[in-house]
Design an enzyme around this catalytic site. Structure first.
Site, PDB file in Angstrom:
ATOM      1  N   SER A  69      -5.870   4.535  -7.559  1.00 26.48           N
ATOM      2  CA  SER A  69      -6.469   4.993  -6.316  1.00 26.48           C
ATOM      3  C   SER A  69      -7.536   6.058  -6.591  1.00 26.48           C
ATOM      4  O   SER A  69      -8.510   5.800  -7.290  1.00 26.48           O
ATOM      5  CB  SER A  69      -5.382   5.491  -5.365  1.00 26.48           C
TER       6      SER A  69
ATOM      7  N   ASP B 160      -6.871  -4.878  -0.276  1.00 30.73           N
ATOM      8  CA  ASP B 160      -6.206  -3.615  -0.559  1.00 30.73           C
ATOM      9  C   ASP B 160      -5.698  -2.978   0.735  1.00 30.73           C
ATOM     10  O   ASP B 160      -6.474  -2.693   1.656  1.00 30.73           O
ATOM     11  CB  ASP B 160      -7.200  -2.690  -1.261  1.00 30.73           C
TER      12      ASP B 160
ATOM     13  N   HIS C 151      -1.474  -1.797  -2.763  1.00 31.24           N
ATOM     14  CA  HIS C 151      -2.387  -0.758  -3.249  1.00 31.24           C
ATOM     15  C   HIS C 151      -1.746  -0.078  -4.449  1.00 31.24           C
ATOM     16  O   HIS C 151      -0.639   0.440  -4.354  1.00 31.24           O
ATOM     17  CB  HIS C 151      -2.655   0.274  -2.143  1.00 31.24           C
TER      18      HIS C 151
END
Length: 408
Positions: A187, A283, A350
């Site tokens: 991320s 995502d 994610h």
């Protein structure tokens, strides 16, 4: 084990130069099951360089030593956790582990995918020296500035100094003699991996095998469902507040504004080190915060869809396909780089490398009948050439399980 019972142990670490105290937060007693959490090491001396979390506390990392054939191989994982783009939002983070090491505890590597020490679950990296670097600056380990909070205290935007201080200390602990090294991030940490990849590579001799893996870090500079570029506006706040300019590619800055250069579509044009891009084209975090943020959906028509992709109606699904196509288009630069790798699935998730269930398990996403662990291993070791997998449109992939993580 009760992690609140963690104790603070002071250890003196010798290295070339003056002795520096190393603070370690470890669990107080051994336990056969589950595995012992990996202690948090605080860089106490980094404060002298201004390499501190938002609240001024020292940054930290977790190190699990390698063994055998992996004793000179290193995997550095940069933690994620979104960003802060205002004095207020950054001040709020100081009361959590995302802004202060006062809230950080030992963590488990068991079950953490690419950080796991089980050879069955993590066959290519299980015996490497594995490090998880904690994220407490709010700007992808990239800022270098400070500001004054409303209460008069100082907010320290020192992510770049944190990255440099941690890597410097790890070099003294054996990273400098690595024959293999992999910089990984999830991320906001995935974006940090792209930002620092070439710098990381430059720290090693040419004969060392050094590569980077950006997991769920390919954020799009896309319009939301209301037609606004709300995420770009948020990124602009990060860039301006935290002074990100130092880590951005000079050739990009010569032609574009710094905020545009902060997006991966521009960053990958300037990276020379081999990179593996791991991302879902659907995502879950990007759908929630880039495509359909709350500000773009006042009637909450997308609320159920954002919660679970299976709840999306046909019109919403077509919008998601458009988002996926934009991501694939932005990755064309990576597609043609011979020594790069890709695993772009169509699962609603994610971050996938540091979750065991996603990395290598019976319900892991598969492309070409291979798990993420197998594909990344093929790419890093060179067992296969042209390791680039790009999934078809949702819901074509039957291996996309509803049990995959969708962290906020």
């Amino acid at each position: 084990m009760d992690v609140t019972a963690a104790v603070l142990v002071l250890v003196l670490l010798s290295f070339s130069g003056p002795l520096c105290p190393r603070l370690v937060r470890a669990s107080p007693s051994p336990s056969p099951s589950p595995p012992e959490p990996v202690a948090l090491t605080l860089l106490a001396c980094a404060t002298e360089k201004g390499a501190v979390c938002l609240d001024g506390t020292p940054p930290g990392y977790h190190l699990q030593r390698g063994s055998g054939s992996g004793s000179r191989s290193w995997l550095i994982h940069l933690e994620g956790g979104a960003w802060c783009n205002t004095v207020e939002s950054c001040s709020d983070r100081r009361m959590s582990m995302l802004g202060s090491s006062n809230f950080m505890k030992p963590i488990q590597f068991a079950g953490s995918g690419i950080l796991d020490s089980d050879p069955q679950l993590n066959p290519d990296f299980y015996n490497w020296n594995r490090v998880r670097v904690r994220y407490c600056d709010g700007a992808s380990f990239s800022g270098d500035a400070e500001a004054r909070a409303r209460d008069g205290s100082i907010l320290h935007f020192r992510g770049l100094r944190i990255y440099e201080a941690v890597i410097d200390e790890l070099m003294k602990k054996g990273l400098a003699s690595a024959t293999q090294a992999l910089l990984v991030g999830c991320s906001a940490g995935g974006l940090a991996t792209l930002l620092h990849c070439d710098d990381f590579r430059a720290r090693f001799p040419q004969e060392a095998s050094v590569k980077c893996l950006a997991d769920a870090g390919f954020f799009l500079n896309a319009r939301d469902i209301s037609g606004e570029r709300s995420f770009r506006s948020a990124f602009d706040g990060v860039v301006q507040l935290q002074n990100i300019r130092k880590v951005l590619p000079k050739n990009c800055l010569a032609n574009k504004d710094p905020t545009e250069c902060f997006f991966p579509a521009e960053l990958i044009k300037s990276i020379h080190t081999p990179v593996f891009i791991l991302n879902s084209a659907y995502d879950s975090s990007q759908i929630r915060y880039i495509l359909a943020p709350d500000s773009s959906d006042p009637d909450k028509l997308w609320l159920s869809c954002k919660d679970n992709i299976k709840n999306c109606n046909s019109t919403q699904t077509q919008v998601l396909h458009g988002f996926r196509n934009a991501m694939v288009n932005d990755m064309k630069v990576a597609q043609v780089k011979e020594d790069w790798g890709m695993f772009i699935d169509s699962c609603f998730t994610h971050c996938q490398a540091h979750y065991g269930v996603s990395w290598n398990s019976p319900i892991s996403p598969r492309l070409g009948n291979k798990t993420i662990a197998e594909v990344v291993g093929d790419w890093y070791t060179g067992r296969r050439q042209g390791v680039k997998y790009n999934d078809c449109e949702y819901p074509c992939n039957p291996t996309c399980s509803s049990l995959l993580p969708t962290p906020p």
